[in-house]
Design a protein around this motif. Structure first.
Motif, mmCIF file in Angstrom:
data_model
loop_
_atom_site.group_PDB
_atom_site.id
_atom_site.type_symbol
_atom_site.label_atom_id
_atom_site.label_comp_id
_atom_site.label_asym_id
_atom_site.label_seq_id
_atom_site.Cartn_x
_atom_site.Cartn_y
_atom_site.Cartn_z
ATOM 1 N N ALA A 58 32.507 46.840 43.385
ATOM 2 C CA ALA A 58 32.901 47.804 42.350
ATOM 3 C C ALA A 58 33.443 47.078 41.123
ATOM 4 O O ALA A 58 33.134 47.436 39.989
ATOM 5 C CB ALA A 58 33.958 48.763 42.903
ATOM 6 N N ALA A 59 34.233 46.017 41.365
ATOM 7 C CA ALA A 59 34.830 45.269 40.255
ATOM 8 C C ALA A 59 33.746 44.603 39.404
ATOM 9 O O ALA A 59 33.830 44.614 38.166
ATOM 10 C CB ALA A 59 35.804 44.228 40.796
ATOM 11 N N PHE A 110 35.243 46.603 47.279
ATOM 12 C CA PHE A 110 36.058 46.560 46.057
ATOM 13 C C PHE A 110 35.505 45.506 45.092
ATOM 14 O O PHE A 110 35.439 45.730 43.883
ATOM 15 C CB PHE A 110 37.511 46.202 46.392
ATOM 16 C CG PHE A 110 38.251 47.276 47.152
ATOM 17 C CD1 PHE A 110 37.842 48.594 47.121
ATOM 18 C CD2 PHE A 110 39.390 46.958 47.885
ATOM 19 C CE1 PHE A 110 38.518 49.584 47.825
ATOM 20 C CE2 PHE A 110 40.085 47.934 48.589
ATOM 21 C CZ PHE A 110 39.650 49.243 48.564
ATOM 22 N N ALA A 169 34.396 42.984 35.843
ATOM 23 C CA ALA A 169 35.444 41.994 36.148
ATOM 24 C C ALA A 169 34.836 40.590 36.220
ATOM 25 O O ALA A 169 33.749 40.407 36.778
ATOM 26 C CB ALA A 169 36.117 42.343 37.470
ATOM 27 N N TRP A 173 32.306 47.026 37.179
ATOM 28 C CA TRP A 173 33.222 47.390 36.094
ATOM 29 C C TRP A 173 33.348 46.267 35.050
ATOM 30 O O TRP A 173 34.060 46.416 34.076
ATOM 31 C CB TRP A 173 34.606 47.709 36.650
ATOM 32 C CG TRP A 173 34.729 49.066 37.273
ATOM 33 C CD1 TRP A 173 33.778 49.733 37.994
ATOM 34 C CD2 TRP A 173 35.875 49.932 37.231
ATOM 35 N NE1 TRP A 173 34.268 50.943 38.417
ATOM 36 C CE2 TRP A 173 35.553 51.097 37.967
ATOM 37 C CE3 TRP A 173 37.140 49.825 36.667
ATOM 38 C CZ2 TRP A 173 36.442 52.152 38.131
ATOM 39 C CZ3 TRP A 173 38.037 50.876 36.837
ATOM 40 C CH2 TRP A 173 37.685 52.028 37.555
ATOM 41 N N ARG A 176 37.195 37.937 36.915
ATOM 42 C CA ARG A 176 38.208 37.200 37.659
ATOM 43 C C ARG A 176 38.312 37.797 39.066
ATOM 44 O O ARG A 176 37.998 38.968 39.276
ATOM 45 C CB ARG A 176 39.586 37.320 36.968
ATOM 46 C CG ARG A 176 39.593 36.914 35.514
ATOM 47 C CD ARG A 176 39.556 35.427 35.303
ATOM 48 N NE ARG A 176 40.695 34.764 35.936
ATOM 49 C CZ ARG A 176 40.814 33.449 36.034
ATOM 50 N NH1 ARG A 176 39.852 32.664 35.575
ATOM 51 N NH2 ARG A 176 41.880 32.911 36.593
ATOM 52 N N PRO A 177 38.796 37.004 40.047
ATOM 53 C CA PRO A 177 38.966 37.576 41.398
ATOM 54 C C PRO A 177 39.993 38.711 41.396
ATOM 55 O O PRO A 177 40.905 38.724 40.559
ATOM 56 C CB PRO A 177 39.465 36.389 42.228
ATOM 57 C CG PRO A 177 39.856 35.336 41.261
ATOM 58 C CD PRO A 177 39.161 35.590 39.964
ATOM 59 N N LEU A 178 39.855 39.642 42.344
ATOM 60 C CA LEU A 178 40.737 40.823 42.359
ATOM 61 C C LEU A 178 42.198 40.457 42.656
ATOM 62 O O LEU A 178 43.096 41.231 42.365
ATOM 63 C CB LEU A 178 40.245 41.845 43.394
ATOM 64 C CG LEU A 178 38.945 42.563 43.037
ATOM 65 C CD1 LEU A 178 38.635 43.645 44.054
ATOM 66 C CD2 LEU A 178 39.012 43.162 41.646
ATOM 67 N N ASP A 179 42.414 39.285 43.286
ATOM 68 C CA ASP A 179 43.800 38.870 43.562
ATOM 69 C C ASP A 179 44.276 37.804 42.562
ATOM 70 O O ASP A 179 45.193 37.045 42.837
ATOM 71 C CB ASP A 179 43.940 38.369 45.002
ATOM 72 C CG ASP A 179 42.954 37.255 45.323
ATOM 73 O OD1 ASP A 179 42.204 36.833 44.403
ATOM 74 O OD2 ASP A 179 42.924 36.813 46.480
ATOM 75 N N ASP A 180 43.664 37.790 41.407
ATOM 76 C CA ASP A 180 44.049 36.840 40.349
ATOM 77 C C ASP A 180 45.520 37.046 39.954
ATOM 78 O O ASP A 180 46.038 38.168 40.052
ATOM 79 C CB ASP A 180 43.159 37.061 39.124
ATOM 80 C CG ASP A 180 43.298 35.948 38.107
ATOM 81 O OD1 ASP A 180 43.531 34.789 38.523
ATOM 82 O OD2 ASP A 180 43.187 36.233 36.897
ATOM 83 N N LEU A 192 40.603 46.634 38.927
ATOM 84 C CA LEU A 192 39.156 46.450 39.091
ATOM 85 C C LEU A 192 38.429 45.761 37.935
ATOM 86 O O LEU A 192 37.346 45.221 38.132
ATOM 87 C CB LEU A 192 38.498 47.822 39.314
ATOM 88 C CG LEU A 192 38.551 48.354 40.744
ATOM 89 C CD1 LEU A 192 38.121 49.812 40.800
ATOM 90 C CD2 LEU A 192 37.669 47.531 41.668
ATOM 91 N N ARG A 193 38.972 45.796 36.742
ATOM 92 C CA ARG A 193 38.237 45.226 35.612
ATOM 93 C C ARG A 193 38.867 43.933 35.096
ATOM 94 O O ARG A 193 38.192 42.937 34.897
ATOM 95 C CB ARG A 193 38.161 46.256 34.486
ATOM 96 C CG ARG A 193 37.218 45.837 33.397
ATOM 97 C CD ARG A 193 36.973 46.943 32.411
ATOM 98 N NE ARG A 193 35.986 46.551 31.432
ATOM 99 C CZ ARG A 193 35.537 47.345 30.488
ATOM 100 N NH1 ARG A 193 35.976 48.582 30.407
ATOM 101 N NH2 ARG A 193 34.656 46.909 29.623
#
Lengths: 220, 168
Positions: free
Chosen positions: A200-201, A197, A206, A204, A208-212, B49-50
């Motif tokens: 992928a982020a 993930f 991103a 895309w 910031r961390p995915l759990d931001d 995701l973004r």
């Protein structure tokens, strides 16, 4: 058989998992000799033509992703504008989602059965299957592996005009996973999926961390 | 805090709720969405995701979302259509996606997305119009799982006192 096909996903066609599923499903349908006309609910400019098609055809299929246990708000907005039929059409559904266990989609499926009646149609069953989130994140053969099984279901729908057969029921896969499978999935998510993930982020864009927690609080 | 989100054009229900909740000294906030621009979720997954936690649709929903995070209870007051809540009510729920991460885990026998925030609300529904109540109750139980919280119940708009009895 001729069927009206509506892609009920709010996501634009270019990125729609439901559209990828429909592409395979419609391949099977046409191979069996059926024809179809397709409408995208994500495109409001198509709503008028989709309404007309709903009124004048007797075989209608709506494909949709599960959104919070039921149909997406945008699809609901469209359906609210329809004039119910007089019991002379059959309405079937393809319900797809990200969670792999069939049990996750049953609340949505129950509504779709009710919905067919509310729209004055005979219920033609729902083809239920999860584990489709990966379609968006994959390409080529990997994506094909996920969508290919829908081709056979397209043939079945072409032959039978509904999703009530045992073949369609089995298509859902396991209702719930056994304990050890769940344990394995949990480990995979912790050890492998999170890294995937994150990759992928980054792709895309991103930063910031995915759990931001943008609105405050500590991370997960 | 009890958060009341009124997606109908009728402020009569929230007027009654305000009166009753003030009498009981309940801490509450009412959000009227009738004058707001709240678009449907497009399923773009950008909030996972973004731009984690932030919806890509820049409209009035962000102010609603900020209030949902940290509320003890969230009640959605909604009109009905086709036996269920109408699209305006459903959009409030569809747009909650940023409160979860895309990570998954099993909780209470269900695979769920891991919540992004530690405090999320229990969920109740007040509906105006005809709906399949048994189904709405089933759906609300399921919807509350997304918050990893409990369902508070489903009430018709003429059952305000019963709903208020559940608000604290």
């Amino acid at each position: 058989m001729h069927a009206v096909i509506m892609n009920g996903s709010p996501r634009v066609r270019k990125h729609s998992n439901t559209d990828r599923i429909l592409a395979r499903f419609l391949q099977g349908m046409t191979e069996d000799g059926s024809t179809f006309e397709q409408y995208e609910i994500s495109d409001r400019k198509q709503w008028e033509r989709a309404r007309t098609a709903f009124q004048h055809n007797d075989r209608i299929l709506i494909a949709l992703p599960l959104y919070v246990e039921n149909i997406p708000g945008l699809l609901m907005e469209f359906l609210e504008t329809l004039i119910p039929r007089g019991g002379d059409a059959t309405l079937s559904f393809i319900l797809q989602g990200g969670f792999a266990e069939g049990a996750q989609l049953r609340c949505g499926e129950a509504y779709l059965e009710m919905l067919a009646g509310r729209l004055g149609c005979r219920y033609g069953g729902t083809l239920v299957k999860g584990d489709n989130f990966g379609i968006r994140l994959t390409e080529g053969k990997e994506q094909e592996r996920i969508t290919a099984p829908y081709r056979e279901m397209g043939r079945v729908y072409s032959r039978e005009g509904s999703f009530f057969s045992e073949e369609c029921r089995k298509f859902t896969g396991p209702e719930t996973f056994p304990f050890f499978t769940r344990l394995l999935i949990s480990v995979v998510f912790r050890m492998i999926a999170r890294k995937r993930f994150a990759r992928a982020a980054r792709a895309w864009g991103a930063t910031r961390p995915l759990d931001d927690r943008p609105y405050g609080g500590r991370g997960v | 805090m009890v958060l009341l989100i009124n997606t109908t054009d009728d402020t009569g229900v929230t007027g009654q709720l305000r009166e009753l909740l003030e009498k009981t000294g309940t801490n509450f906030e009412i959000v009227q969405t009738a004058g707001m621009k709240i678009n449907p979720c497009m399923g773009c997954n950008h909030c996972w995701l973004r731009t984690p936690g932030i919806c890509s649709i820049r409209d009035d929903y962000e102010t609603v979302l900020k209030r949902i995070i940290g509320a003890g209870q969230m009640w959605v007051i909604t009109d009905t259509a086709l036996g269920f809540m109408d699209h305006k009510g459903k959009n409030i729920f569809d747009r909650i996606l940023p409160i979860t991460t895309m990570y998954l885990h099993f909780r209470n026998g269900q695979m769920r997305h891991v919540p992004r925030y530690p405090v999320l609300p229990d969920v109740g529904i007040i509906f105006r119009g005809e709906a399949d109540r048994a189904y709405l109750e089933r759906w609300t139980e399921r919807a509350a799982l997304n918050f990893e919280r409990k369902a508070l119940g489903v009430f018709r708009s003429d059952e305000i006192r019963e709903a208020v009895a559940c608000m604290r």
